[in-house]
Design an enzyme around this catalytic site. Structure first.
Site, PDB file in Angstrom:
ATOM      1  N   TYR A 148      39.151  44.941  37.757  1.00 55.62           N
ATOM      2  CA  TYR A 148      37.743  44.610  37.482  1.00 55.62           C
ATOM      3  C   TYR A 148      36.963  45.868  37.095  1.00 55.62           C
ATOM      4  O   TYR A 148      36.315  45.915  36.051  1.00 55.62           O
ATOM      5  CB  TYR A 148      37.116  43.946  38.713  1.00 55.62           C
ATOM      6  CG  TYR A 148      35.610  43.820  38.635  1.00 55.62           C
ATOM      7  CD1 TYR A 148      35.013  43.041  37.641  1.00 55.62           C
ATOM      8  CD2 TYR A 148      34.788  44.488  39.539  1.00 55.62           C
ATOM      9  CE1 TYR A 148      33.632  42.941  37.568  1.00 55.62           C
ATOM     10  CE2 TYR A 148      33.407  44.384  39.466  1.00 55.62           C
ATOM     11  CZ  TYR A 148      32.839  43.613  38.480  1.00 55.62           C
ATOM     12  OH  TYR A 148      31.474  43.504  38.385  1.00 55.62           O
TER      13      TYR A 148
ATOM     14  N   THR B 158      28.727  47.862  36.807  1.00 54.68           N
ATOM     15  CA  THR B 158      28.943  47.728  38.248  1.00 54.68           C
ATOM     16  C   THR B 158      29.166  49.057  38.966  1.00 54.68           C
ATOM     17  O   THR B 158      29.662  50.015  38.358  1.00 54.68           O
ATOM     18  CB  THR B 158      30.176  46.823  38.492  1.00 54.68           C
ATOM     19  OG1 THR B 158      30.496  46.823  39.882  1.00 54.68           O
ATOM     20  CG2 THR B 158      31.397  47.320  37.738  1.00 54.68           C
ATOM     21  N   ASP B 159      28.866  49.070  40.256  1.00 56.72           N
ATOM     22  CA  ASP B 159      29.178  50.215  41.123  1.00 56.72           C
ATOM     23  C   ASP B 159      30.688  50.384  41.303  1.00 56.72           C
ATOM     24  O   ASP B 159      31.148  51.431  41.718  1.00 56.72           O
ATOM     25  CB  ASP B 159      28.501  50.037  42.498  1.00 56.72           C
ATOM     26  CG  ASP B 159      28.809  48.699  43.164  1.00 56.72           C
ATOM     27  OD1 ASP B 159      29.229  47.750  42.468  1.00 56.72           O
ATOM     28  OD2 ASP B 159      28.617  48.584  44.388  1.00 56.72           O
TER      29      ASP B 159
ATOM     30  N   LYS C 154      35.360  46.760  33.394  1.00 57.39           N
ATOM     31  CA  LYS C 154      33.911  46.958  33.208  1.00 57.39           C
ATOM     32  C   LYS C 154      33.643  48.348  32.629  1.00 57.39           C
ATOM     33  O   LYS C 154      32.761  48.523  31.784  1.00 57.39           O
ATOM     34  CB  LYS C 154      33.165  46.781  34.533  1.00 57.39           C
ATOM     35  CG  LYS C 154      33.167  45.362  35.083  1.00 57.39           C
ATOM     36  CD  LYS C 154      32.353  44.380  34.266  1.00 57.39           C
ATOM     37  CE  LYS C 154      30.867  44.491  34.532  1.00 57.39           C
ATOM     38  NZ  LYS C 154      30.111  43.386  33.878  1.00 57.39           N
TER      39      LYS C 154
ATOM     40  N   ALA D 253      30.251  37.845  32.576  1.00 55.36           N
ATOM     41  CA  ALA D 253      31.391  38.711  32.899  1.00 55.36           C
ATOM     42  C   ALA D 253      32.434  37.890  33.637  1.00 55.36           C
ATOM     43  O   ALA D 253      32.147  36.805  34.150  1.00 55.36           O
ATOM     44  CB  ALA D 253      30.947  39.871  33.793  1.00 55.36           C
TER      45      ALA D 253
ATOM     46  N   GLY E  22      23.854  31.739  35.356  1.00 49.59           N
ATOM     47  CA  GLY E  22      24.484  32.477  36.449  1.00 49.59           C
ATOM     48  C   GLY E  22      23.452  32.958  37.457  1.00 49.59           C
ATOM     49  O   GLY E  22      22.243  32.749  37.300  1.00 49.59           O
ATOM     50  N   GLN E  23      23.963  33.636  38.488  1.00 55.43           N
ATOM     51  CA  GLN E  23      23.105  34.143  39.556  1.00 55.43           C
ATOM     52  C   GLN E  23      22.040  35.101  38.996  1.00 55.43           C
ATOM     53  O   GLN E  23      20.839  34.936  39.225  1.00 55.43           O
ATOM     54  CB  GLN E  23      23.992  34.873  40.578  1.00 55.43           C
ATOM     55  CG  GLN E  23      23.255  35.473  41.731  1.00 55.43           C
ATOM     56  CD  GLN E  23      24.204  36.086  42.761  1.00 55.43           C
ATOM     57  OE1 GLN E  23      24.025  35.848  43.942  1.00 55.43           O
ATOM     58  NE2 GLN E  23      25.183  36.856  42.341  1.00 55.43           N
TER      59      GLN E  23
END
Ligand SMILES: NC(=O)c1ccc[n+]([C@@H]2O[C@H](COP(=O)([O-])OP(=O)(O)OC[C@H]3O[C@@H](n4cnc5c(N)ncnc54)[C@H](OP(=O)(O)O)[C@@H]3O)[C@@H](O)[C@H]2O)c1
Length: 294
Positions: free
Chosen positions: A125, A101-102, A129, A60, A10-11
């Site tokens: 989402y 995540t934010d 998370k 994820a 992934g990234q």
């Protein structure tokens, strides 16, 4: 150290593999075809076989609109998947670094969110998370939960497909000559190589817990685009998009800037201003800056 990296193609995962390997660690990259985190058996058998000292989970389901359409899948991967990893890590005595995540925040604040601020996700989402965070915290003492924001890297984001924001801006500028970008969402663009480097630094200590982990500073997507065009000397008409020009299908926080309070208290914050991460990504130096946007 023996390190397993999930989501390794992934990234973020690609840079995490690179960073731990460059650090001299013994890295075992796992892709989705090697392991299914939503499946407890798959997680247990793979990690028991490899017996890592550290598991880094970048995997994820994080396409926000898809999560909204398929909440069961989002919770299976982001919540129960995190629990599966924490359970097996506990069984084999491994440390878990898990990425969050934010988007666990609602964006109601106007100053950076700290780790102690109460989360209130706006989307499936964000909720899935956050549930993953709670599962990890309830299951495994030896964890690092890292909340990050607006990541970009050299490897494409697999969930979103194709281009990252920087590549998209440069493509649109070339094709259209005019680009319109929203200025109503404030984030901190964070380079995946900087985040991966932070993970390596943190993994050498035992101050387990929840950490905000983003580059320093903040900007709107419009300001991010302006910096991209300035640094690349791109001639383009950059305009602020109207309030209803790109209506969001799923609510997103208007302000999701995170303060790396925990990392700073530990003296382990390795992040730099977001503009410097962008310069590195683009391969340009500050001296190349020129006022080319209008
Ligand atoms: N993108 C952002 O701006 C942003 C912001 C804050 C936090 N994050 C978090 O950052 C993390 C990494 O994001 P990214 O951009 O690197 O994502 P990415 O490029 O989409 O990579 C995710 C990786 O996870 C794998 N994966 C997906 N579902 C899986 C499953 N059920 N079991 C095993 N592997 C699975 C994917 O494989 P396949 O593609 O083959 O399915 C892919 O290799 C995620 O936790 C995300 O929530 C992202």
């Amino acid at each position: 150290m023996k390190v397993v990296v999930l989501g390794s193609n992934g990234q973020l995962g690609s840079d995490v593999v690179r960073a731990f390997a460059e650090n001299g660690d013994d890295v075992f990259p796992l892709t989705h075809s090697d392991i299914e985190i939503a499946n407890g058996e798959s997680v247990a058998s793979k990690l028991r076989e490899l017996q890592p000292a550290l598991v880094v989970n970048t995997a994820a389901m994080h396409h926000v609109e898809n999560c909204e359409l398929k909440p069961e899948s989002a919770f299976a991967v982001n919540a129960l998947g995190a629990r599966n990893l924490a359970l097996t890590a506990r069984d084999i005595g491994a440390v878990l670094i898990h990425v969050s995540t934010d988007y666990v925040f609602d964006g109601g604040k106007t100053s950076p969110y700290e780790e102690g601020d109460p989360p209130r996700p706006l989307s499936v989402y964000g909720n899935s998370k956050l549930a993953g965070e709670y599962f990890v915290r309830a299951t495994l003492d030896k964890h690092f939960l890292l909340r990050t924001s607006a990541i970009y890297g050299k490897s494409p984001c697999r969930a979103k497909g194709g281009l990252n924001f920087i590549q998209l801006m440069l493509k649109l500028a070339k094709e259209r000559g005019e680009v319109r970008v929203v200025d109503s969402e404030i984030v901190t663009p964070t380079s995946t190589s900087d985040l991966a480097r932070q993970m390596v630094a943190l993994s050498r200590c035992d101050s387990y817990g929840l950490y905000h982990a983003t580059a320093e500073g903040a900007c709107s997507w419009f300001e991010f685009a302006r910096e991209i065009f300035t640094l690349t000397n791109t001639i383009v008409r950059l305009k602020v998009a109207g309030p209803n020009e790109f209506p969001a299908k799923v609510p997103r926080p208007k302000y999701s800037v995170l303060e790396n309070r925990g990392l700073k208290l530990l003296g382990l914050n390795t992040f730099r201003p977001w503009q410097e991460g962008l310069q590195d990504y683009l391969g340009v130096s500050q001296s190349h800056k020129a006022a080319t946007t209008r």
